[in-house]
Design an enzyme around this catalytic site. Sequence first.
Site, PDB file in Angstrom:
ATOM      1  CE  LYS A 173      12.071  16.393 -22.840  1.00 35.69           C
ATOM      2  NZ  LYS A 173      11.280  16.771 -23.984  1.00 35.69           N
ATOM      3  NE  ARG A 193       6.424  14.039 -28.774  1.00 36.45           N
ATOM      4  CZ  ARG A 193       6.942  14.767 -27.796  1.00 36.45           C
ATOM      5  NH1 ARG A 193       7.216  16.038 -27.982  1.00 36.45           N
ATOM      6  NH2 ARG A 193       7.199  14.250 -26.604  1.00 36.45           N
ATOM      7  NE  ARG A 244       8.298   9.666 -20.577  1.00 35.60           N
ATOM      8  CZ  ARG A 244       7.118   9.184 -20.965  1.00 35.60           C
ATOM      9  NH1 ARG A 244       6.820   7.912 -20.741  1.00 35.60           N
ATOM     10  NH2 ARG A 244       6.246   9.954 -21.589  1.00 35.60           N
ATOM     11  CE1 TYR A 279      20.020  48.608 -33.087  1.00 33.79           C
ATOM     12  CE2 TYR A 279      19.499  46.973 -31.406  1.00 33.79           C
ATOM     13  CZ  TYR A 279      20.411  47.559 -32.275  1.00 33.79           C
ATOM     14  OH  TYR A 279      21.704  47.098 -32.327  1.00 33.79           O
ATOM     15  CB  CYS A 291      19.859  45.285 -27.801  1.00 29.67           C
ATOM     16  SG  CYS A 291      19.182  46.944 -27.667  1.00 29.67           S
TER      17      CYS A 291
HETATM   18  C1  LIG Z   1       8.815  11.799 -23.828  1.00 31.20           C
HETATM   19  C2  LIG Z   1       8.730  12.769 -22.697  1.00 31.20           C
HETATM   20  N1  LIG Z   1       8.493  12.322 -21.453  1.00 31.20           N
HETATM   21  C3  LIG Z   1       8.402  13.142 -20.391  1.00 31.20           C
HETATM   22  C4  LIG Z   1       8.534  14.504 -20.538  1.00 31.20           C
HETATM   23  C5  LIG Z   1       8.424  15.388 -19.326  1.00 31.20           C
HETATM   24  O1  LIG Z   1       7.337  16.240 -19.423  1.00 31.20           O
HETATM   25  P1  LIG Z   1       7.095  17.348 -18.272  1.00 31.20           P
HETATM   26  O2  LIG Z   1       8.262  18.260 -18.346  1.00 31.20           O
HETATM   27  O3  LIG Z   1       5.814  18.009 -18.667  1.00 31.20           O
HETATM   28  O4  LIG Z   1       7.035  16.611 -17.002  1.00 31.20           O
HETATM   29  C6  LIG Z   1       8.770  15.022 -21.810  1.00 31.20           C
HETATM   30  C7  LIG Z   1       8.889  16.480 -21.987  1.00 31.20           C
HETATM   31  O5  LIG Z   1       8.590  17.084 -22.954  1.00 31.20           O
HETATM   32  C8  LIG Z   1       8.869  14.145 -22.912  1.00 31.20           C
HETATM   33  O6  LIG Z   1       9.097  14.592 -24.150  1.00 31.20           O
END
Ligand SMILES: Cc1ncc(COP(=O)(O)O)c(C=O)c1O
Length: 377
Positions: A41, A139, A224, A268, A315
């Site tokens: 992502k 969340r 993941r 600045y 800047c």
């Molecule tokens: C739903 C979900 N799974 C897995 C991950 C991966 O987490 P990490 O980058 O800490 O391995 C994220 C990252 O924010 C996430 O939002």
Amino acid sequence: MTTIPTGRPTLCTIDLAALRWNLRQVRAKVGAQVKILSMVKANGYGHGAPAVARVLAEEGSDGFGVATLEEGVELRQAGIGKPILVVAGTYVEQLDQFFENNLTPVVHDLESLRRLENAVQARGATMNVHLKIDTGMGRIGFLAAEIDFWLAELKKLRALQIDGMFSHFSTAENVAGDFTRAQLVTFSNQVQRLRAEGIAPPLVHLANSAATITLPAAYFDMVRPGIMLYGIYPSAAMANQIELKPVLSWQTRIVQLKKVPAGTSISYGQTFVTERESLIATLPVGYADGYSRLLSNRGAALVRGKRAPVAGRVCMDLTMLDVTAIANVQQGDEVVLLGRQGAAEISADEMAGWANTISYEVLTSIAARVPRIHHNS
Ligand SMILES: Cc1ncc(COP(=O)(O)O)c(C=O)c1O
């Protein structure tokens, strides 16, 4: 290998060999039986999602996690054929594109469940979805404590098929802590309960990078990992448990070098005033490139293998370094903002510390106008 653009020398290089290495470390940790859903992502954590996903797919990643439908479509257009899970919210208005691009949505509450079920039913179709459980992040996700309520709704589904079930840890840096353990227990209980009621999703998953490194009990069917794929440890304490290689480095070159007398103010607001005759290097990078303004008078960059402090405020498009203490600096010299130069290194964690944030934000904040050059070194 992408061609290096000529002109403005501010760019990121992405070491695809390091990326391959990191995925292999994940595979070595989890074994052949556990699937890997690589999190790509936010443009592959800033590394360029299509190129990253192509390499990870070749290396045996079983699927990809993105935040938005648009990120999933980008991967399909880049030729990625493996499963793609869209994790950060489902909008029924996008149903056509989910179908057209064979993307998997997440259902995270009764509203999203019902709306999606009705819309898919209205087409006379079926659709695989993953179920998101909130075990402590607070969340999106079905509240674990309300399982009696939402489980009854799951049983009524006709069009949606529960292909996966997952949750997310809230304390990645403290995987051994009580809260993480409690989340794991809650999640395991939910999995058991669903199975007992005849709902057995084939893909149960929970582990982020931190848990992939330190908590095999959280592997289930799939992990993941995100940040570790990019060569960054979820916490410094994990560095002795796995060897990761940073993938991204960020460079530029000195666009102007000037000698100024003591008492000269830089940038600045006159927040930096030279105390001696000084050599000031101007870099063509600024906060519009993602080089945080919080690095003003705090950050440093590497020039000729040495650290030079940021002088004055960052800047929008330019930043100054005090290079007075470094010998032989020339206009056009390479400057490393992030990564290695000779024996010196600035890590994403170090930069994050200067900007009072985390490596994730440093990486994902590097702006689209900074070209990413992918190479297989
Ligand atoms: C739903 C979900 N799974 C897995 C991950 C991966 O987490 P990490 O980058 O800490 O391995 C994220 C990252 O924010 C996430 O939002």
